[in-house]
Design a protein around this motif. Structure first.
Motif, PDB file in Angstrom:
ATOM      1  N   ASN A   1       0.812  -1.223   0.000  1.00 20.26           N
ATOM      2  CA  ASN A   1       0.000   0.000   0.000  1.00 20.26           C
ATOM      3  C   ASN A   1       0.845   1.273   0.000  1.00 20.26           C
ATOM      4  O   ASN A   1       0.452   2.300   0.532  1.00 20.26           O
ATOM      5  CB  ASN A   1      -0.989   0.010   1.172  1.00 20.26           C
ATOM      6  N   LYS A   2       2.017   1.194  -0.578  1.00 19.74           N
ATOM      7  CA  LYS A   2       2.891   2.362  -0.757  1.00 19.74           C
ATOM      8  C   LYS A   2       3.560   2.175  -2.104  1.00 19.74           C
ATOM      9  O   LYS A   2       4.087   1.094  -2.405  1.00 19.74           O
ATOM     10  CB  LYS A   2       3.922   2.424   0.368  1.00 19.74           C
ATOM     11  N   PHE A   3       3.564   3.225  -2.921  1.00 22.03           N
ATOM     12  CA  PHE A   3       4.096   3.083  -4.278  1.00 22.03           C
ATOM     13  C   PHE A   3       5.594   2.788  -4.241  1.00 22.03           C
ATOM     14  O   PHE A   3       6.378   3.525  -3.666  1.00 22.03           O
ATOM     15  CB  PHE A   3       3.823   4.349  -5.104  1.00 22.03           C
ATOM     16  N   ASN A   4       5.973   1.677  -4.867  1.00 20.18           N
ATOM     17  CA  ASN A   4       7.364   1.278  -4.995  1.00 20.18           C
ATOM     18  C   ASN A   4       7.794   1.585  -6.427  1.00 20.18           C
ATOM     19  O   ASN A   4       7.409   0.877  -7.362  1.00 20.18           O
ATOM     20  CB  ASN A   4       7.522  -0.208  -4.673  1.00 20.18           C
ATOM     21  N   PHE A   5       8.586   2.627  -6.583  1.00 20.08           N
ATOM     22  CA  PHE A   5       9.042   3.110  -7.881  1.00 20.08           C
ATOM     23  C   PHE A   5       9.661   1.996  -8.719  1.00 20.08           C
ATOM     24  O   PHE A   5       9.516   1.967  -9.932  1.00 20.08           O
ATOM     25  CB  PHE A   5      10.061   4.242  -7.641  1.00 20.08           C
ATOM     26  N   TRP A   6      10.344   1.066  -8.067  1.00 19.21           N
ATOM     27  CA  TRP A   6      11.106   0.037  -8.771  1.00 19.21           C
ATOM     28  C   TRP A   6      10.255  -1.113  -9.273  1.00 19.21           C
ATOM     29  O   TRP A   6      10.656  -1.811 -10.205  1.00 19.21           O
ATOM     30  CB  TRP A   6      12.221  -0.491  -7.867  1.00 19.21           C
ATOM     31  N   SER A   7       9.085  -1.355  -8.678  1.00 19.63           N
ATOM     32  CA  SER A   7       8.318  -2.526  -9.108  1.00 19.63           C
ATOM     33  C   SER A   7       6.859  -2.253  -9.450  1.00 19.63           C
ATOM     34  O   SER A   7       6.262  -3.002 -10.205  1.00 19.63           O
ATOM     35  CB  SER A   7       8.377  -3.616  -8.036  1.00 19.63           C
ATOM     36  N   ASP A   8       6.266  -1.225  -8.878  1.00 14.67           N
ATOM     37  CA  ASP A   8       4.837  -0.984  -9.093  1.00 14.67           C
ATOM     38  C   ASP A   8       4.572  -0.304 -10.430  1.00 14.67           C
ATOM     39  O   ASP A   8       5.456   0.316 -11.022  1.00 14.67           O
ATOM     40  CB  ASP A   8       4.266  -0.133  -7.958  1.00 14.67           C
ATOM     41  N   GLY A   9       3.335  -0.411 -10.875  1.00 15.04           N
ATOM     42  CA  GLY A   9       2.922   0.201 -12.127  1.00 15.04           C
ATOM     43  C   GLY A   9       1.956   1.340 -11.884  1.00 15.04           C
ATOM     44  O   GLY A   9       1.357   1.462 -10.806  1.00 15.04           O
ATOM     45  N   ALA A  10       1.795   2.183 -12.895  1.00 11.13           N
ATOM     46  CA  ALA A  10       0.876   3.319 -12.806  1.00 11.13           C
ATOM     47  C   ALA A  10       0.319   3.601 -14.189  1.00 11.13           C
ATOM     48  O   ALA A  10       0.868   3.163 -15.202  1.00 11.13           O
ATOM     49  CB  ALA A  10       1.603   4.553 -12.275  1.00 11.13           C
TER      50      ALA A  10
ATOM     51  N   THR B   1     -10.030   3.500 -20.936  1.00 14.17           N
ATOM     52  CA  THR B   1      -9.063   2.406 -20.923  1.00 14.17           C
ATOM     53  C   THR B   1      -7.739   2.983 -20.456  1.00 14.17           C
ATOM     54  O   THR B   1      -7.263   3.970 -21.011  1.00 14.17           O
ATOM     55  CB  THR B   1      -8.910   1.770 -22.316  1.00 14.17           C
ATOM     56  N   ILE B   2      -7.169   2.373 -19.434  1.00 12.30           N
ATOM     57  CA  ILE B   2      -5.880   2.817 -18.902  1.00 12.30           C
ATOM     58  C   ILE B   2      -4.872   1.702 -19.125  1.00 12.30           C
ATOM     59  O   ILE B   2      -5.111   0.553 -18.764  1.00 12.30           O
ATOM     60  CB  ILE B   2      -5.980   3.156 -17.401  1.00 12.30           C
ATOM     61  N   ARG B   3      -3.750   2.057 -19.737  1.00 10.36           N
ATOM     62  CA  ARG B   3      -2.667   1.097 -19.993  1.00 10.36           C
ATOM     63  C   ARG B   3      -1.629   1.237 -18.882  1.00 10.36           C
ATOM     64  O   ARG B   3      -1.038   2.298 -18.712  1.00 10.36           O
ATOM     65  CB  ARG B   3      -2.041   1.367 -21.347  1.00 10.36           C
ATOM     66  N   ALA B   4      -1.423   0.162 -18.121  1.00  6.08           N
ATOM     67  CA  ALA B   4      -0.450   0.171 -17.027  1.00  6.08           C
ATOM     68  C   ALA B   4       0.963   0.357 -17.579  1.00  6.08           C
ATOM     69  O   ALA B   4       1.305  -0.163 -18.647  1.00  6.08           O
ATOM     70  CB  ALA B   4      -0.541  -1.127 -16.232  1.00  6.08           C
ATOM     71  N   GLN B   5       1.777   1.111 -16.829  1.00  7.70           N
ATOM     72  CA  GLN B   5       3.169   1.336 -17.199  1.00  7.70           C
ATOM     73  C   GLN B   5       4.061   1.011 -15.995  1.00  7.70           C
ATOM     74  O   GLN B   5       3.683   1.250 -14.852  1.00  7.70           O
ATOM     75  CB  GLN B   5       3.377   2.784 -17.620  1.00  7.70           C
ATOM     76  N   TYR B   6       5.243   0.479 -16.289  1.00  9.08           N
ATOM     77  CA  TYR B   6       6.188   0.050 -15.264  1.00  9.08           C
ATOM     78  C   TYR B   6       7.576   0.587 -15.615  1.00  9.08           C
ATOM     79  O   TYR B   6       7.846   0.898 -16.776  1.00  9.08           O
ATOM     80  CB  TYR B   6       6.231  -1.487 -15.189  1.00  9.08           C
ATOM     81  N   LEU B   7       8.459   0.662 -14.631  1.00  9.19           N
ATOM     82  CA  LEU B   7       9.817   1.130 -14.864  1.00  9.19           C
ATOM     83  C   LEU B   7      10.490   0.223 -15.881  1.00  9.19           C
ATOM     84  O   LEU B   7      10.498  -0.997 -15.728  1.00  9.19           O
ATOM     85  CB  LEU B   7      10.602   1.153 -13.547  1.00  9.19           C
ATOM     86  N   ARG B   8      11.055   0.847 -16.912  1.00  8.13           N
ATOM     87  CA  ARG B   8      11.678   0.107 -18.006  1.00  8.13           C
ATOM     88  C   ARG B   8      13.094   0.630 -18.247  1.00  8.13           C
ATOM     89  O   ARG B   8      13.405   1.108 -19.330  1.00  8.13           O
ATOM     90  CB  ARG B   8      10.845   0.215 -19.267  1.00  8.13           C
ATOM     91  N   GLY B   9      13.923   0.599 -17.225  1.00  7.75           N
ATOM     92  CA  GLY B   9      15.310   1.031 -17.381  1.00  7.75           C
ATOM     93  C   GLY B   9      15.443   2.541 -17.299  1.00  7.75           C
ATOM     94  O   GLY B   9      14.620   3.231 -16.696  1.00  7.75           O
ATOM     95  N   LEU B  10      16.480   3.070 -17.940  1.00 10.06           N
ATOM     96  CA  LEU B  10      16.786   4.497 -17.855  1.00 10.06           C
ATOM     97  C   LEU B  10      15.729   5.376 -18.519  1.00 10.06           C
ATOM     98  O   LEU B  10      15.641   6.557 -18.224  1.00 10.06           O
ATOM     99  CB  LEU B  10      18.150   4.790 -18.477  1.00 10.06           C
TER     100      LEU B  10
END
Length: 175
Positions: A118-127, A157-166
């Motif tokens: 229940n806290k956004f984890n920049f390294w693994s969570d999506g938005a 429609t919302i497309r989930a996005q995740y950290l993808r490197g630099l």
């Protein structure tokens, strides 16, 4: 079943909106089915996996309040609402519903809390946001989150996005 009963059942099935035929998730689901509203029905695409929780958050449609602390917004009597559900197992595209206080313009945030803390984890969570523009590495602009809600149900429609490197955040399967 009689022919009259079958005809009536067929007419009812045709008259039910598509949202009602798929499982609508969240504590506000009733606002998106059966002619409810005002509400937002969000179809969530591109999940990385089926872990953790899915969350929709509703904010006022202004820069000052966009992504502000929920406690601060609530104490000030401003719009804030959250709907959170466990990520559904199996296939299919999750559909989530969130009520809005009245028709108008709002900012909407989707997050995929993969570790369930229940806290956004920049390294693994999506938005994701309604505009579906690539998020990159910066705070998203308010314009990417805006949605106009009528007296009924706004579909998005919302497309989930995740950290993808630099390069920052982006969809798992870029188009």
């Amino acid at each position: 079943m009689t022919a009259t009963g079958l005809a009536a059942a067929t007419m009812m099935a045709v008259a039910v909106p598509q949202a009602a035929t798929a499982q609508v998730l969240g504590s506000d689901a009733a606002a998106c089915t059966g002619g409810g509203g005002p509400a937002i029905l969000a179809r969530i695409e591109g999940l990385k996996d089926r872990k953790g929780n899915l969350k929709l958050e509703l904010y006022p449609a202004n820069e000052e309040d966009f992504l502000a602390d929920d406690g601060v917004l609530i104490r000030a009597g401003k719009t804030f609402r959250r709907v959170q559900v466990p990520t559904p197992a199996g296939g299919g595209t999750p559909m989530m519903c969130i009520r809005v206080p009245h028709p108008g313009r709002y900012a909407l945030l989707f997050t995929h809390d993969r570790d369930g803390k229940n806290k956004f984890n920049f390294w693994s969570d999506g938005a994701g946001f309604p505009a579906n523009t690539k998020l990159g590495r910066r705070k998203p602009p308010l314009a990417s989150a805006l949605i106009d809600v009528p007296s009924g149900v706004a579909n998005v429609t919302i497309r989930a996005q995740y950290l993808r490197g630099l390069g920052g955040f982006g969809p798992v399967d870029p188009d």
